[in-house]
Design an enzyme around this catalytic site. Structure first.
Site, PDB file in Angstrom:
ATOM      1  N   TYR A  56       6.376  -7.383   3.873  1.00 13.81           N
ATOM      2  CA  TYR A  56       5.755  -7.838   2.376  1.00 13.81           C
ATOM      3  C   TYR A  56       5.555  -9.393   2.376  1.00 13.81           C
ATOM      4  O   TYR A  56       4.702  -9.897   1.561  1.00 13.81           O
ATOM      5  CB  TYR A  56       6.731  -7.429   1.313  1.00 13.81           C
ATOM      6  N   ARG A  59       2.547 -10.277   3.981  1.00 11.14           N
ATOM      7  CA  ARG A  59       1.476 -10.057   3.185  1.00 11.14           C
ATOM      8  C   ARG A  59       1.188 -10.912   1.659  1.00 11.14           C
ATOM      9  O   ARG A  59       0.178 -11.430   1.507  1.00 11.14           O
ATOM     10  CB  ARG A  59       1.425  -8.723   2.682  1.00 11.14           C
ATOM     11  N   GLN A  91      -4.420  -0.702  -8.326  1.00 13.23           N
ATOM     12  CA  GLN A  91      -3.589  -0.246  -7.306  1.00 13.23           C
ATOM     13  C   GLN A  91      -3.301  -1.337  -6.322  1.00 13.23           C
ATOM     14  O   GLN A  91      -2.388  -1.273  -5.558  1.00 13.23           O
ATOM     15  CB  GLN A  91      -4.316   1.005  -6.359  1.00 13.23           C
ATOM     16  N   HIS A 109       0.824  -0.172  -9.002  1.00  9.24           N
ATOM     17  CA  HIS A 109       1.705  -0.023  -7.664  1.00  9.24           C
ATOM     18  C   HIS A 109       2.448  -1.359  -7.485  1.00  9.24           C
ATOM     19  O   HIS A 109       2.939  -1.545  -6.392  1.00  9.24           O
ATOM     20  CB  HIS A 109       0.681   0.171  -6.375  1.00  9.24           C
ATOM     21  N   CYS A 136      19.506 -12.781  -6.624  1.00  7.24           N
ATOM     22  CA  CYS A 136      18.539 -12.598  -7.732  1.00  7.24           C
ATOM     23  C   CYS A 136      18.636 -13.538  -8.760  1.00  7.24           C
ATOM     24  O   CYS A 136      19.909 -14.143  -8.982  1.00  7.24           O
ATOM     25  CB  CYS A 136      18.959 -11.222  -8.374  1.00  7.24           C
ATOM     26  N   GLY A 175     -14.023   0.732  -5.351  1.00  9.21           N
ATOM     27  CA  GLY A 175     -13.119   0.384  -3.900  1.00  9.21           C
ATOM     28  C   GLY A 175     -11.875   1.141  -3.710  1.00  9.21           C
ATOM     29  O   GLY A 175     -10.844   0.359  -3.114  1.00  9.21           O
ATOM     30  N   SER A 177     -10.365   4.746  -1.971  1.00  8.55           N
ATOM     31  CA  SER A 177     -10.456   5.705  -1.142  1.00  8.55           C
ATOM     32  C   SER A 177     -10.198   7.407  -2.044  1.00  8.55           C
ATOM     33  O   SER A 177     -10.675   8.367  -1.691  1.00  8.55           O
ATOM     34  CB  SER A 177      -9.712   5.878   0.205  1.00  8.55           C
ATOM     35  N   GLU A 203     -18.879   3.180   0.651  1.00  8.75           N
ATOM     36  CA  GLU A 203     -19.239   4.399   1.528  1.00  8.75           C
ATOM     37  C   GLU A 203     -18.692   5.614   0.720  1.00  8.75           C
ATOM     38  O   GLU A 203     -17.671   5.392  -0.261  1.00  8.75           O
ATOM     39  CB  GLU A 203     -18.875   4.408   2.903  1.00  8.75           C
ATOM     40  N   ALA A 219     -18.569  -4.378  -3.035  1.00 12.82           N
ATOM     41  CA  ALA A 219     -18.210  -4.441  -4.424  1.00 12.82           C
ATOM     42  C   ALA A 219     -18.595  -5.994  -5.068  1.00 12.82           C
ATOM     43  O   ALA A 219     -19.023  -6.112  -5.996  1.00 12.82           O
ATOM     44  CB  ALA A 219     -16.508  -4.392  -4.501  1.00 12.82           C
TER      45      ALA A 219
HETATM   46  P1  OAD Z   1      -7.866   2.286   1.139  1.00 16.32           P
HETATM   47  O1  OAD Z   1      -7.755   1.710   2.087  1.00 16.32           O
HETATM   48  O2  OAD Z   1      -7.476   3.941   1.091  1.00 16.32           O
HETATM   49  O3  OAD Z   1      -9.377   2.468   0.595  1.00 16.32           O
HETATM   50  C1  OAD Z   1     -10.390   1.424   0.535  1.00 16.32           C
HETATM   51  C2  OAD Z   1     -11.730   1.734   0.086  1.00 16.32           C
HETATM   52  O4  OAD Z   1     -12.463   0.608  -0.241  1.00 16.32           O
HETATM   53  C3  OAD Z   1     -12.644   2.829   1.150  1.00 16.32           C
HETATM   54  O5  OAD Z   1     -12.824   3.795   0.261  1.00 16.32           O
HETATM   55  C4  OAD Z   1     -13.519   1.719   1.325  1.00 16.32           C
HETATM   56  O6  OAD Z   1     -14.741   2.438   1.713  1.00 16.32           O
HETATM   57  C5  OAD Z   1     -13.777   0.757   0.245  1.00 16.32           C
HETATM   58  N1  OAD Z   1     -14.289  -0.513   0.554  1.00 16.32           N
HETATM   59  C6  OAD Z   1     -14.115  -1.316   1.748  1.00 16.32           C
HETATM   60  N2  OAD Z   1     -14.758  -2.335   1.542  1.00 16.32           N
HETATM   61  C7  OAD Z   1     -15.372  -2.470   0.542  1.00 16.32           C
HETATM   62  C8  OAD Z   1     -16.209  -3.372   0.007  1.00 16.32           C
HETATM   63  N3  OAD Z   1     -16.403  -4.451   0.408  1.00 16.32           N
HETATM   64  N4  OAD Z   1     -16.864  -2.962  -1.464  1.00 16.32           N
HETATM   65  C9  OAD Z   1     -16.552  -1.869  -1.771  1.00 16.32           C
HETATM   66  N5  OAD Z   1     -15.812  -0.793  -1.366  1.00 16.32           N
HETATM   67  C10 OAD Z   1     -15.210  -1.254  -0.158  1.00 16.32           C
HETATM   68  O7  OAD Z   1      -7.284   1.658  -0.396  1.00 16.32           O
HETATM   69  P2  OAD Z   1      -6.712   2.453  -1.672  1.00 16.32           P
HETATM   70  O8  OAD Z   1      -7.854   3.387  -2.033  1.00 16.32           O
HETATM   71  O9  OAD Z   1      -6.671   1.085  -2.740  1.00 16.32           O
HETATM   72  O10 OAD Z   1      -0.317   2.223  -2.098  1.00 16.32           O
HETATM   73  O11 OAD Z   1      -5.375   2.645  -1.164  1.00 16.32           O
HETATM   74  C11 OAD Z   1      -4.557   3.341  -2.276  1.00 16.32           C
HETATM   75  C12 OAD Z   1      -3.309   3.281  -2.356  1.00 16.32           C
HETATM   76  O12 OAD Z   1      -3.099   3.586  -0.812  1.00 16.32           O
HETATM   77  C13 OAD Z   1      -2.845   1.978  -1.994  1.00 16.32           C
HETATM   78  O13 OAD Z   1      -2.459   1.040  -3.219  1.00 16.32           O
HETATM   79  C14 OAD Z   1      -1.698   1.618  -1.372  1.00 16.32           C
HETATM   80  C15 OAD Z   1      -2.022   2.711  -0.335  1.00 16.32           C
HETATM   81  O14 OAD Z   1      -1.163   3.500   0.692  1.00 16.32           O
HETATM   82  C16 OAD Z   1       0.749   2.139  -1.833  1.00 16.32           C
HETATM   83  O15 OAD Z   1       1.206   1.394  -0.967  1.00 16.32           O
HETATM   84  C17 OAD Z   1       1.570   2.812  -2.607  1.00 16.32           C
END
Ligand code: OAD
Length: 236
Positions: A56, A59, A91, A109, A136, A175, A177, A203, A219
């Site tokens: 982290y 990141r 998220q 999150h 802390c 954006g 999944s 997609e 996006a």
């Molecule tokens: P993902 O990596 O699962 O999904 C990212 C999504 O963004 C995919 O559907 C891509 O197609 C889309 N994408 C990529 N580039 C893009 C662009 N330029 N414009 C539009 N869409 C685009 O990420 P999240 O869905 O955010 O949680 O993941 C959900 C959670 O899973 C996160 O918050 C994290 C992870 O594990 C924790 O860490 C608790």
């Protein structure tokens, strides 16, 4: 687009992809580089805190070289100009919505730039590293952890989110999944409340079929165009 009065927006890693932040599930994304069990669970943290704190820290440092893109900026414009009720839920643990100009962002999150003390449970703004075990600022215990909701933990502000979903007339997912619950289930909550549901994604995603409408593309193009639509309908 109809004239909506109560909008809930859910954003995911895809909205920050064009700002240079890695998504999770893309080929070469974060979850191919690291095991979820190692860096995103309380058990992983208990086993190897150095690994988790370094993950982290890196990141958090990477955020410094990222900038908000037109999608973040467009959502900030919506917050300023939309006359109805708007709840922006993300998220994402980055601060690109805020740097794009949004003031009211619900980070379900957690946030990279926040530390959670496991002794006094206070959350503190945090921009530095944690792997050197700083105290802390409130209770002085050396028991800070990243203020990130890990797998198996309860996301923040679920009561507020569900109550907005129950009364919204438009739910927009941007954006994400649709792979991680509870966020992946928000579309069904919104549908049950009678809301129109729209998916903006590069997609088709796991959850796309659950939406009334899907628009595919980056996006940075889709979101400003959609915000224009909403604001021009509200003016008409
Ligand atoms: P993902 O990596 O699962 O999904 C990212 C999504 O963004 C995919 O559907 C891509 O197609 C889309 N994408 C990529 N580039 C893009 C662009 N330029 N414009 C539009 N869409 C685009 O990420 P999240 O869905 O955010 O949680 O993941 C959900 C959670 O899973 C996160 O918050 C994290 C992870 O594990 C924790 O860490 C608790």
């Amino acid at each position: 687009m109809a004239d909506f009065k109560r909008i809930v927006i859910l954003t995911g890693a895809g909205i920050s992809a064009e700002s240079g932040i890695d998504t999770f599930r893309a080929a070469g994304g974060l979850w191919e580089q690291h095991r979820i069990d190692d860096v995103a669970t309380p058990e992983g943290f208990a086993r190897n805190p150095d690994l988790v704190l370094s993950f982290y820290d890196k990141r958090r440092a990477a955020l410094a070289s990222a900038s908000p893109n037109p999608a973040h900026v467009a959502l900030a414009r919506l917050e300023r100009e939309f006359a109805g009720e708007l709840l922006l839920v993300t998220q994402n643990v980055d601060d690109l919505h805020e740097r794009g100009g949004s003031f009211r962002v619900l980070h379900m999150h957690g946030e990279l730039q926040s530390a959670l003390c496991t002794s006094c449970e206070v959350r503190t703004r945090w921009h530095d590293t944690m792997r050197n075990r700083p105290p802390c600022p409130v209770c002085q215990a050396r028991s800070l952890r990243p203020d990130i909701v890990w797998f198996g933990e309860m996301p923040y502000e679920m009561g507020r989110i569900y109550s907005a979903l129950e009364s919204c007339d438009l739910f927009v997912s941007i954006g994400t999944s649709g792979a991680v619950y509870p966020a992946a289930g928000f579309v069904q909550e919104a549908r049950a409340a009678g809301a129109y549901t729209l998916d903006l994604n590069l997609e088709p995603s796991e959850g796309s079929r659950l939406f009334d409408e899907s628009r595919l593309g980056p996006a940075s193009l889709l979101v400003p165009a959609w915000v224009d639509d909403v604001l021009s309908c509200a003016e008409a």
